[in-house]
Motif scaffolding. Sequence first.
Motif, mmCIF file in Angstrom:
data_model
loop_
_atom_site.group_PDB
_atom_site.id
_atom_site.type_symbol
_atom_site.label_atom_id
_atom_site.label_comp_id
_atom_site.label_asym_id
_atom_site.label_seq_id
_atom_site.Cartn_x
_atom_site.Cartn_y
_atom_site.Cartn_z
ATOM 1 N N LEU A 1 0.813 -1.203 0.000
ATOM 2 C CA LEU A 1 0.000 0.000 0.000
ATOM 3 C C LEU A 1 0.853 1.262 0.000
ATOM 4 C CD1 LEU A 1 -2.834 -1.027 2.479
ATOM 5 C CD2 LEU A 1 -3.035 -0.619 0.024
ATOM 6 N N GLY A 2 2.161 1.056 -0.066
ATOM 7 C CA GLY A 2 3.034 2.201 -0.184
ATOM 8 C C GLY A 2 3.627 2.676 1.133
ATOM 9 N N ALA A 3 3.333 1.972 2.217
ATOM 10 C CA ALA A 3 3.935 2.347 3.490
ATOM 11 C C ALA A 3 5.416 1.995 3.456
ATOM 12 C CB ALA A 3 3.249 1.606 4.629
ATOM 13 N N THR A 4 6.222 2.797 4.149
ATOM 14 C CA THR A 4 7.648 2.482 4.197
ATOM 15 C C THR A 4 7.873 1.407 5.244
ATOM 16 O OG1 THR A 4 7.988 4.133 5.871
ATOM 17 C CG2 THR A 4 8.298 4.820 3.577
ATOM 18 N N LYS A 5 9.110 0.922 5.265
ATOM 19 C CA LYS A 5 9.475 -0.117 6.216
ATOM 20 C C LYS A 5 9.194 0.303 7.648
ATOM 21 C CE LYS A 5 13.111 -3.355 4.928
ATOM 22 N NZ LYS A 5 14.560 -3.572 4.947
ATOM 23 N N TRP A 6 9.602 1.539 7.985
ATOM 24 C CA TRP A 6 9.469 1.959 9.388
ATOM 25 C C TRP A 6 8.015 2.204 9.750
ATOM 26 C CZ3 TRP A 6 7.392 6.653 10.676
ATOM 27 C CH2 TRP A 6 7.368 7.645 9.696
ATOM 28 N N GLN A 7 7.234 2.698 8.753
ATOM 29 C CA GLN A 7 5.806 2.877 9.039
ATOM 30 C C GLN A 7 5.154 1.518 9.301
ATOM 31 O OE1 GLN A 7 4.928 5.095 5.482
ATOM 32 N NE2 GLN A 7 4.325 6.901 6.683
ATOM 33 N N THR A 8 5.527 0.547 8.477
ATOM 34 C CA THR A 8 4.999 -0.800 8.675
ATOM 35 C C THR A 8 5.404 -1.315 10.047
ATOM 36 O OG1 THR A 8 5.333 -1.133 6.328
ATOM 37 C CG2 THR A 8 4.869 -3.083 7.644
ATOM 38 N N ALA A 9 6.660 -1.076 10.396
ATOM 39 C CA ALA A 9 7.153 -1.569 11.688
ATOM 40 C C ALA A 9 6.350 -0.977 12.839
ATOM 41 C CB ALA A 9 8.630 -1.237 11.844
ATOM 42 N N LEU A 10 6.140 0.327 12.785
ATOM 43 C CA LEU A 10 5.477 0.988 13.915
ATOM 44 C C LEU A 10 3.970 0.804 13.895
ATOM 45 C CD1 LEU A 10 7.351 4.370 14.422
ATOM 46 C CD2 LEU A 10 7.690 2.159 15.519
ATOM 47 N N VAL B 1 2.073 -1.460 11.898
ATOM 48 C CA VAL B 1 1.505 -2.793 11.665
ATOM 49 C C VAL B 1 2.129 -3.826 12.597
ATOM 50 C CG1 VAL B 1 1.127 -4.625 9.979
ATOM 51 C CG2 VAL B 1 0.990 -2.227 9.285
ATOM 52 N N ILE B 2 3.457 -3.923 12.538
ATOM 53 C CA ILE B 2 4.122 -4.985 13.293
ATOM 54 C C ILE B 2 3.943 -4.817 14.799
ATOM 55 C CG2 ILE B 2 6.342 -6.040 13.815
ATOM 56 C CD1 ILE B 2 7.208 -5.443 11.005
ATOM 57 N N LEU B 3 4.288 -3.632 15.279
ATOM 58 C CA LEU B 3 4.256 -3.418 16.728
ATOM 59 C C LEU B 3 2.867 -3.645 17.327
ATOM 60 C CD1 LEU B 3 6.713 -2.986 18.341
ATOM 61 C CD2 LEU B 3 6.371 -0.521 18.270
ATOM 62 N N PRO B 4 1.822 -3.038 16.752
ATOM 63 C CA PRO B 4 0.483 -3.287 17.319
ATOM 64 C C PRO B 4 0.089 -4.766 17.260
ATOM 65 C CG PRO B 4 0.419 -1.444 15.797
ATOM 66 C CD PRO B 4 1.776 -2.051 15.664
ATOM 67 N N ALA B 5 0.409 -5.410 16.151
ATOM 68 C CA ALA B 5 -0.005 -6.815 16.026
ATOM 69 C C ALA B 5 0.710 -7.685 17.043
ATOM 70 C CB ALA B 5 0.279 -7.313 14.616
ATOM 71 N N ALA B 6 1.917 -7.274 17.419
ATOM 72 C CA ALA B 6 2.700 -8.096 18.346
ATOM 73 C C ALA B 6 2.478 -7.706 19.798
ATOM 74 C CB ALA B 6 4.176 -8.000 17.990
ATOM 75 N N THR B 7 1.578 -6.759 20.031
ATOM 76 C CA THR B 7 1.415 -6.235 21.386
ATOM 77 C C THR B 7 1.155 -7.290 22.468
ATOM 78 O OG1 THR B 7 0.647 -4.169 20.466
ATOM 79 C CG2 THR B 7 0.211 -4.530 22.792
#
Lengths: 348, 300, 262
Positions: free
Chosen positions: A235-244, A246-252
């Motif tokens: 969707l055009g998000a950068t790596k760091w945007q994805t990290a913060l 998508v990844i972080l919330p999903a791994a909460t």
Amino acid sequence: MEIPKTITNTMMKKRFRLSEFLAEKLITATAFISFAFIVLIFVFVFRETLPIFSAPEPAVSLEELGEQETYGDIVLSDAERAAEEKEKTKVAAEEGVTVENLAGDRWQPISGKPKYGLLPLIVGSLKISLISIFFAAPIAILAALFTAAFAPRWAKETLKPAIEILAGFPSVVIGFFALVVLATFVQDIFGLEYRLNAFVGGLALSLAVIPIIYTISEDAISAIPKSLTEASLALGATKWQTALKVILPAATPGIFAAILLGVGRAFGETMIVLMATGNAALLSANPFEPVRTMSATIGAEMAEVVFGETHYNVLFLIGSILFLFTFTLNAIAEIFIRQRLMKKFRGS
Amino acid sequence: MTKKKLLGGFVYGTTAFFAFIIIAAVVIVMTNIVAGGWSSLTKDFLLGSPEEGMTKGGIFPAIVGTFLLVMIMSIAGVPIGTMTAIYLSEYASQKSIFARLIRFAVNTLAGVPAIVFGLFGLGFFIQFIGTRVDGVLYNNGELHWGQPNILWASLTMALLTLPVVIVSVEEAIKTVPRELREASLALGATKWQTIRKVVIPNSITGILTGAILAVSRGAGEVAPILFTGAAYFLPHLPSGLSDQFMELGYHIYIMATQSPDVEATRGIQYATTLVLLILTFTLNFSAIFLRYKLRKRIIT
Amino acid sequence: MYSHSYKTLQPTDVRIKTEHLNIYYGKKQAIKDVSLDMFTHRVTALIGPSGCGKSTYLRSLNRMNDLIENSRTEGNVLLDGVNIYDKQVDVVELRKKVGMIFQKSNPFPKSIFENVAYGPRINGMNDKKKLEDIVERSLKQAALWEEVKDDLAKSGLSLSGGQQQRLCIARALAVDPEILLMDEPASALDPIATAKIEELIYELKNTYTIVIVTHNMQQAARVSDYTGFFYMGELIEFDETKKIFTMPAKKQTEDYITGRFG
Ligand SMILES: Nc1ncnc2c1ncn2[C@@H]1O[C@H](COP(=O)(O)OP(=O)(O)O)[C@@H](O)[C@H]1O
Ligand SMILES: [Mg+2]
């Protein structure tokens, strides 16, 4: 052409195989040992605390005490013994551990009027755990995020062994390092009055906690389905945007579990705090003052107490609290990790 | 756009920095211990006994004590752990309550603080079992088993390291391909024959890894033996299971906190710490190496 | 139904009989009411698209499905009239009589000799001479002897794919089974190795009753006497191979063998 034989009922009849039977029974019985010992740990750690709660009726507890104490070299004559018991009864009646005493803010077990206030010890343990998590959690979680989201191969391959090495450090080694090096370093920087204090202990403890939080967080992060991160990137998000985002919330939930387990470890750790915190049972909020934790209290005093003394029982009480607390934390953490797995199963 | 890039750089930089902190911490601690202990690490130090109130001499008794501790611990713990792992992976139905109970117990054991194991060792092994054994065997008030000794310390440690063995062996057993089990069973082998001839030989690396990890953990833990068997100083080596013993980790703790002149024995403290570090390192690295070999097998 | 003495079997005798077989994995039904007779000294091929239940059916014949925790079997499987799902039946003894060759060759990580000797050894045979005899006989039967006789101590895993599969056949034969179940034994092999296996099957049917699962229709046509076509857990058609491949009775069968689906 060979003549095949028919298969018959007798050939197929169920057999009893002794070795098979014994192996299964033995292995099952052995597996039971783990469970048996969990029960025994519960029973025996709690059992030794019971005399505290029966203290108001001295007859019971003192009989036990008297009996057990005869194993020493000195065998008391009956008269002497009666006198001593009377003496003890008096002591117990006057100062037997009341809830009030345990709830007090003084820990002075070795004195004419022993004080078994647990408050400073509990506060001490919490303080130390808090400080260690304060350092360990951000370091470990962000390092885990780095490994999962950004790190080039070589960085991963340096970090992972480093974590394994850190996890492999015996706590007495960390304690020693803290005592000899870290304490002086911290004192010089902050110009502190006490070399050994809660801050130094917590900082050292974070070294032991980091591997736990890192490993479980990393596990939680890498369990996130690739499709999720890829969708975000697509969707055009950068790596760091994805990290913060998508990844972080999903791994909460997993990260939360990691922190809980980290707290559990910090709370129960003995050698590091025993060596690096100064061990003064002060009730204070100041992180730069010495502190005495529950675990360190047991570690430092248990070897000195006499079996069956109130002091001995109170140390077991502290152990029970420690046990219950870490047990609860682990149970909660497990629920969080499970939930994550459940989600994974359902395919979200 | 540039703001976004800047932010990206910031996030990357921050996380990388924290990762770096971990590596730096490991390097600093290791360098410090090696630098502090290297020069005192002589043959006499390793093979000599403490002298002059432990201000001079070596740590041979502590090395032997540690060795004995982990040996007895392994003899007790590794077979039990291995059999439990076999139960969990080969015999237990995953849904059975009994199997879940055992899993719960193993998880719980793994989370019990080390010092609580010490309390348990004292309350159960020494006070409950030991004093009763003494009552039966000696009946004269003498203390043999009802006091801290190497047997009780080792058993306490075995309990602490049990989950390490179980988890590691179970992981290894899981890597034995289902096809091999099926091949064996389809040939008319019984379950136990299959376990003995196929499962165990093919997870021997994992059993070894588990044992090594347990030994490493056992050699590094001090809290459980503080009052179940470790001694401050002993003029001679333990001669039986009811003797106390010196131990490396405990020795470090004592020397660093209790000796009359802490500064004077710094060299000994550092060197002892270095010995313990080398020991646990060697063990951990062999375990990591074995596990790496095991993982490679799964892929191929 | 009960036979207590040995008797000579004729090619027309039914060796394996399944009656109203239903097999479930959890709630999912993988085999639906399959009744089928298979004959002595004959090769029966089971064909059908992937996932139609061929392996499941085959594995019910030596009760390998018992190993799958959530599987459940209903109906009867009779070997020479003995119901192998009877409570009184010993699975271990059953599997000694019904050997199995798997899709993926699975030699033990042991020497060639030890692979073949595995079965006799677990049956308590330790006599070196006898073991050597059995190993030689089995390897010869599996047409592998000439290729490996000089290095029996070599690891079974060092052999080529086709050789490994023949080693597995030798290993199964060493137990002295009556029936051989083969689950796509040649699916992972090249044409030359496949031809060798097919030749071997042809040889073996003199001695054994063979059931072979295959997704390769030419193979079924080449090696088998009877063919059963499975589709979505059901046995659609069962007949002599010749008949199935020349004039199938069912439209689905025809569609399948002419390659219109699957
Ligand atoms: N262990 C199992 N658990 C659940 N379902 C299974 C299992 N094995 C096979 N199945 C299902 O049963 C059906 C038949 O499988 P299988 O007998 O392997 O088919 P085939 O051998 O014809 O390809 C398939 O739909 C498959 O997904
Ligand atoms: Mg199949």
